[in-house]
Design a protein around this motif. Structure first.
Motif, PDB file in Angstrom:
ATOM      1  N   LEU A   1       2.355   0.092 -10.737  1.00  0.00           N
ATOM      2  CA  LEU A   1       1.981  -1.084 -10.168  1.00  0.00           C
ATOM      3  C   LEU A   1       1.647  -0.542  -8.547  1.00  0.00           C
ATOM      4  O   LEU A   1       0.693  -0.873  -7.776  1.00  0.00           O
ATOM      5  N   THR A   2       2.741   0.006  -7.804  1.00  0.00           N
ATOM      6  CA  THR A   2       2.551   0.629  -6.599  1.00  0.00           C
ATOM      7  C   THR A   2       1.476   1.342  -6.133  1.00  0.00           C
ATOM      8  O   THR A   2       0.713   1.350  -5.369  1.00  0.00           O
ATOM      9  N   LYS A   3       1.120   2.236  -7.133  1.00  0.00           N
ATOM     10  CA  LYS A   3       0.128   3.220  -7.056  1.00  0.00           C
ATOM     11  C   LYS A   3      -1.339   2.717  -7.135  1.00  0.00           C
ATOM     12  O   LYS A   3      -2.210   2.985  -6.617  1.00  0.00           O
ATOM     13  N   ARG A   4      -1.286   1.685  -7.972  1.00  0.00           N
ATOM     14  CA  ARG A   4      -2.394   0.929  -8.219  1.00  0.00           C
ATOM     15  C   ARG A   4      -2.997   0.350  -6.961  1.00  0.00           C
ATOM     16  O   ARG A   4      -3.944   0.008  -6.643  1.00  0.00           O
ATOM     17  N   LEU A   5      -1.850  -0.527  -6.113  1.00  0.00           N
ATOM     18  CA  LEU A   5      -2.102  -1.212  -5.088  1.00  0.00           C
ATOM     19  C   LEU A   5      -2.678  -0.326  -3.767  1.00  0.00           C
ATOM     20  O   LEU A   5      -3.290  -0.545  -3.091  1.00  0.00           O
ATOM     21  N   GLU A   6      -1.879   0.693  -3.935  1.00  0.00           N
ATOM     22  CA  GLU A   6      -2.171   1.890  -2.846  1.00  0.00           C
ATOM     23  C   GLU A   6      -3.638   2.407  -3.249  1.00  0.00           C
ATOM     24  O   GLU A   6      -4.363   2.687  -2.047  1.00  0.00           O
ATOM     25  N   SER A   7      -3.871   2.483  -4.340  1.00  0.00           N
ATOM     26  CA  SER A   7      -5.391   3.024  -4.596  1.00  0.00           C
ATOM     27  C   SER A   7      -6.610   1.879  -4.126  1.00  0.00           C
ATOM     28  O   SER A   7      -7.570   2.203  -3.530  1.00  0.00           O
ATOM     29  N   GLU A   8      -6.173   0.635  -4.577  1.00  0.00           N
ATOM     30  CA  GLU A   8      -6.862  -0.713  -4.003  1.00  0.00           C
ATOM     31  C   GLU A   8      -6.913  -0.889  -2.661  1.00  0.00           C
ATOM     32  O   GLU A   8      -7.995  -1.212  -2.099  1.00  0.00           O
ATOM     33  N   TYR A   9      -5.823  -0.538  -1.990  1.00  0.00           N
ATOM     34  CA  TYR A   9      -5.901  -0.881  -0.609  1.00  0.00           C
ATOM     35  C   TYR A   9      -5.503   0.294   0.200  1.00  0.00           C
ATOM     36  O   TYR A   9      -4.356   0.460   0.586  1.00  0.00           O
ATOM     37  N   GLU A  10      -6.238   1.343   0.320  1.00  0.00           N
ATOM     38  CA  GLU A  10      -6.063   2.422   0.846  1.00  0.00           C
ATOM     39  C   GLU A  10      -5.748   2.596   2.440  1.00  0.00           C
ATOM     40  O   GLU A  10      -4.901   3.283   2.657  1.00  0.00           O
ATOM     41  N   ASP A  11      -6.193   1.261   3.110  1.00  0.00           N
ATOM     42  CA  ASP A  11      -5.649   1.386   4.450  1.00  0.00           C
ATOM     43  C   ASP A  11      -4.512   0.592   4.817  1.00  0.00           C
ATOM     44  O   ASP A  11      -4.191   0.420   5.914  1.00  0.00           O
ATOM     45  N   PHE A  12      -3.825   0.226   3.687  1.00  0.00           N
ATOM     46  CA  PHE A  12      -2.697  -0.642   3.997  1.00  0.00           C
ATOM     47  C   PHE A  12      -1.699   0.167   3.724  1.00  0.00           C
ATOM     48  O   PHE A  12      -1.501   1.343   3.157  1.00  0.00           O
ATOM     49  N   ASP A  13      -0.312  -0.327   4.248  1.00  0.00           N
ATOM     50  CA  ASP A  13       0.955   0.307   4.105  1.00  0.00           C
ATOM     51  C   ASP A  13       1.391  -0.389   2.644  1.00  0.00           C
ATOM     52  O   ASP A  13       1.783  -1.834   3.050  1.00  0.00           O
ATOM     53  N   VAL A  14       1.662   0.213   1.882  1.00  0.00           N
ATOM     54  CA  VAL A  14       2.377  -0.739   0.700  1.00  0.00           C
ATOM     55  C   VAL A  14       3.791   0.057   0.478  1.00  0.00           C
ATOM     56  O   VAL A  14       3.923   1.151   0.102  1.00  0.00           O
ATOM     57  N   GLN A  15       4.613  -0.941   0.469  1.00  0.00           N
ATOM     58  CA  GLN A  15       6.015  -0.359   0.400  1.00  0.00           C
ATOM     59  C   GLN A  15       6.671  -1.085  -0.933  1.00  0.00           C
ATOM     60  O   GLN A  15       6.558  -2.421  -1.204  1.00  0.00           O
ATOM     61  N   SER A  16       7.500  -0.516  -1.713  1.00  0.00           N
ATOM     62  CA  SER A  16       8.122  -0.864  -2.823  1.00  0.00           C
ATOM     63  C   SER A  16       9.678  -0.836  -2.793  1.00  0.00           C
ATOM     64  O   SER A  16       9.987   0.450  -2.307  1.00  0.00           O
ATOM     65  N   ASN A  17      10.341  -1.705  -2.902  1.00  0.00           N
ATOM     66  CA  ASN A  17      11.938  -1.676  -2.623  1.00  0.00           C
ATOM     67  C   ASN A  17      12.571  -2.599  -3.904  1.00  0.00           C
ATOM     68  O   ASN A  17      12.095  -3.412  -4.677  1.00  0.00           O
TER      69      ASN A  17
END
Length: 545
Positions: free
Chosen positions: A515-531
């Motif tokens: 899910l995290t990788k999918r979001l990182e791919s979808e929102y390349e300019d965003f900082d995606v953090q998973s905790n």
């Protein structure tokens, strides 16, 4: 037999019987929760509040009605949990005012104490909402005031009958109740109390408080895990003094050597928190950006072993740490549920984390005890739940210290407030910044439905996965990972830059990573953090900023 006066013994038995009745029916009250999510805790909060109050008068049947009501009120004030519990404590406070200095009470004095209960409840709420527990105590007070009955049993029967009549109309007063096809839960709880008191008086009952195993409000860190289960052993945190426009490369480097990473860039300070097996490598990478300060490295495996040896609850562990702290300018008390979230709040600077939240609201006493153990000029409280704010405010009023409640309603809001806090700023500036930061974060969550219902024309079945944005149901489906993705997609706007995910206990880590990788791919300019939050009941807590 007429009952023209109530003495202390009768009043004692009335409230004990009411307490037993509410305890027995609390799950029914919980089931009236408007939203079908697993945090319908109105009945639990009211029962624990009232039981805490009644426990303070145990064995005091021989006191006057005025003295018993006063002690009952004080007990409720400290035991109050959740909004319904706080309002109930204020009702009892008003009742005590109406019975003050009385040895016994006649019908007119009983009527007056119900009116005072209504006044106190309304005064405690900034924006009273009709169709709630407030409406029911007002109905009780109004009916009592207009009654000509001198027999107190008949007076109370009139009060109960009218209160029930008004309760049945609460769905017409609050559209959300009508949609859910339920009456108000808090009002139902209050009616149970009034009926329980009436029954005991009518039958001249001698009642003992039923045995009950107190609901557990704190968890132990001991969860059956072994040291080997801690993948990254060193909790590493520090500040970098550097003006950095783009820290994405730095964050990407850290992500490869740890987890539970939080990196926040504010002005010319970068705040870093990460769990890693090699703090030296982390610090070396950070030194390339600028000067380091306030470096703190904790061996989590060692801490874990220590806790297992002592089997202390988290709250006791925190209290032991607090006792050794020196007086300082600022301190924080936060509320969070889940081992991972508790650790995140501690890592971000919270001095005491009360483990609680949905279905586990801490009492006024819990919050006040935490505040009293801290030595600081200014103590901030982050409730992180809309149902804990009133208890926090009540604790602040009772404390002699300078306690500031920041009315955070979600975990992400609390985390954002801690990251916005600057120890070098004055209290007014920090308070202003944190209050403003609450509006910067959009909060969402993923949980499940506990019953069948219909919301805004959408059919919901028990077990359905629900996606909520700011507490309102937005998505319904079967897969928590898909619901989380869809929820974030709806929350993102043109100004968004950061997506934070806190995943709960029992989730599949591989699917979370996907899910995290999918979001990182979808929102390349965003900082995606998973905790890893390990929070119960909620598969995901998410925020977009």
């Amino acid at each position: 037999m007429e009952h023209l006066n109530i003495d202390g013994r009768r009043f004692y038995n009335m409230v004990v019987n009411a307490c037993n009745e509410l305890e027995e029916k609390k799950n029914f009250v919980n089931s009236l929760n408007v939203f079908p999510v697993p945090d319908g805790d109105t009945g639990t909060n009211m029962s624990m509040t009232f039981r805490g109050a009644v426990s303070q008068i145990s064995g005091m049947q021989d006191l006057s009605i005025g003295d018993i009501s006063k002690k009952l009120s004080k007990g409720a004030l400290m035991s109050a949990r959740g909004n319904s519990g706080v309002i109930l404590s204020q009702i009892l406070r008003g009742i005590a005012k109406g019975l003050e200095n009385l040895d016994t009470a006649d019908a007119s004095e009983v009527s007056n104490c119900l009116v005072e209960g209504s006044k106190a409840a309304y005064k405690a709420v900034m924006r009273p909402t009709e169709g709630t527990i407030l409406t029911i105590i007002k109905a009780a007070g109004d009916k009592a005031a207009s009654s000509t009955e001198e027999d107190i049993v008949k007076l109370m029967e009139e009060v109960c009958a009218y209160s029930e009549e008004v309760l049945d109309k609460t769905p017409e007063m609050l559209p959300v109740l009508k949609k859910a096809k339920v009456v108000d839960a808090g009002g139902t709880g209050l009616l149970i109390i009034l009926k329980g008191m009436t029954e005991a008086l009518k039958n001249d009952m001698d009642i003992e408080l039923t045995d009950k195993v107190e609901d557990k409000q704190t968890s132990t860190v001991h969860d059956g895990t072994d040291d080997a289960d801690i993948k990254f052993g060193y909790c590493t945190e520090f500040f970098i003094k550097a003006k950095v426009d783009d820290i994405s490369n730095f964050k990407n480097d850290l992500a490869k050597i740890g987890d539970s990473m939080i990196v926040v860039n504010v002005d010319d300070i970068v705040k870093v928190h990460i769990h890693t097996n090699d703090p030296g490598v982390v610090l070396s990478k950070a030194l390339k950006l600028g000067e380091l300060s306030k470096i703190k490295i904790d061996n989590m495996r060692e801490q874990h072993r220590h806790i297992l040896e002592n089997e202390y609850p988290i709250e006791e562990q925190v209290n032991k740490e607090i006792e050794t702290e020196e007086h300082k300018k600022y301190a924080f008390v936060s509320v969070a549920a889940g081992e991972g979230l508790v650790q995140i709040f501690k890592d971000l600077g919270s001095d005491c984390v009360i483990e609680g939240g949905q279905t586990m609201n801490p009492s006024t006493q819990d919050i006040l005890s935490a505040v009293n153990k801290l030595e600081a000029d200014n103590i901030y409280v982050l409730p992180n739940n809309k149902n804990i704010i009133m208890s926090a405010n009540q604790a602040a009023e009772l404390s002699e210290k300078n306690v500031i409640v920041i009315p955070t309603k979600t975990i992400p809001q609390g985390i954002t407030c801690l990251t916005e806090f600057n120890v070098n700023d004055e209290e007014k500036a920090n308070t202003k910044n944190m209050l403003e930061s609450i509006d910067k974060v959009s909060s969402g969550s993923v949980t499940y439905a506990v019953r069948d219902t219909e919301m805004d024309g959408v059919q919901i079945k028990a077990g359905d996965i629900l996606g909520l944005i700011e507490g309102k149901i937005s998505k319904v489906g079967e897969n928590p990972y898909e619901i989380c993705y869809d929820l974030i997609k709806e929350m993102v706007n043109d100004e968004s830059e950061l997506i934070s995910i806190y995943y709960g206990e029992g989730l599949n880590e591989e699917e979370v990573n996907s899910l995290t990788k999918r979001l990182e791919s979808e929102y390349e300019d965003f900082d995606v953090q998973s905790n890893c939050g390990k929070q119960p009941l909620y598969s995901f807590i998410v925020s977009v900023e």
